[in-house]
Scaffold this motif. Structure first.
Motif, mmCIF file in Angstrom:
data_model
loop_
_atom_site.group_PDB
_atom_site.id
_atom_site.type_symbol
_atom_site.label_atom_id
_atom_site.label_comp_id
_atom_site.label_asym_id
_atom_site.label_seq_id
_atom_site.Cartn_x
_atom_site.Cartn_y
_atom_site.Cartn_z
ATOM 1 N N UNK A 45 0.909 -1.082 -0.068
ATOM 2 C CA UNK A 45 -0.073 0.069 0.058
ATOM 3 C C UNK A 45 0.691 1.193 0.123
ATOM 4 N N UNK A 46 1.802 1.222 0.729
ATOM 5 C CA UNK A 46 2.702 2.440 1.179
ATOM 6 C C UNK A 46 3.511 2.716 -0.420
ATOM 7 N N UNK A 47 3.926 1.711 -0.987
ATOM 8 C CA UNK A 47 4.592 1.898 -2.257
ATOM 9 C C UNK A 47 3.758 2.121 -3.593
ATOM 10 N N UNK A 48 2.593 1.455 -3.412
ATOM 11 C CA UNK A 48 1.736 1.661 -4.690
ATOM 12 C C UNK A 48 0.769 3.001 -4.413
ATOM 13 N N UNK A 49 0.247 3.381 -3.205
ATOM 14 C CA UNK A 49 -0.791 4.537 -2.949
ATOM 15 C C UNK A 49 -0.167 5.669 -2.608
ATOM 16 N N UNK A 50 0.826 5.497 -1.568
ATOM 17 C CA UNK A 50 1.308 6.780 -0.856
ATOM 18 C C UNK A 50 2.553 7.277 -1.947
#
Length: 92
Positions: A45-50
């Motif tokens: 989630x951190x790599x893709x969305x943030x």
């Protein structure tokens, strides 16, 4: 450097949570497994969305998530097993 951050930060966070909860051994290891699985999705989630990087759909992502979870679970379990008893359940 990125590999150290992706594995190091989840290990530290999981161990701090498990130590602060002061559960018995079985529930501590179950908590490590649950948080280890959740850490893969958190990193994704951190790599893709943030950060908006590495969002390409890839069939190997599921294998990477599996290996990341297993790596985190094994490292956390070994470190937790080697910790002194006073950190585990609050007794000396």
């Amino acid at each position: 450097m990125q590999i150290a951050l992706v594995t190091g930060i989840p290990v530290i966070v999981i161990l701090l949570i498990v130590i602060s909860l002061k559960l018995n051994a079985l529930f501590s290891y179950l908590t490590i497994v649950g948080l280890g699985i959740a850490s893969s999705f958190t990193v994704e989630y951190v790599f893709c969305s943030v950060l908006k990087t590495q969002c390409e759909p890839d069939p190997l992502n599921s294998i990477g998530l599996l290996f990341h979870s297993l790596l985190i679970i094994v490292i956390c379990s070994v470190i937790y097993a080697l910790m002194p008893r006073r950190f585990k359940n609050g007794t000396k």
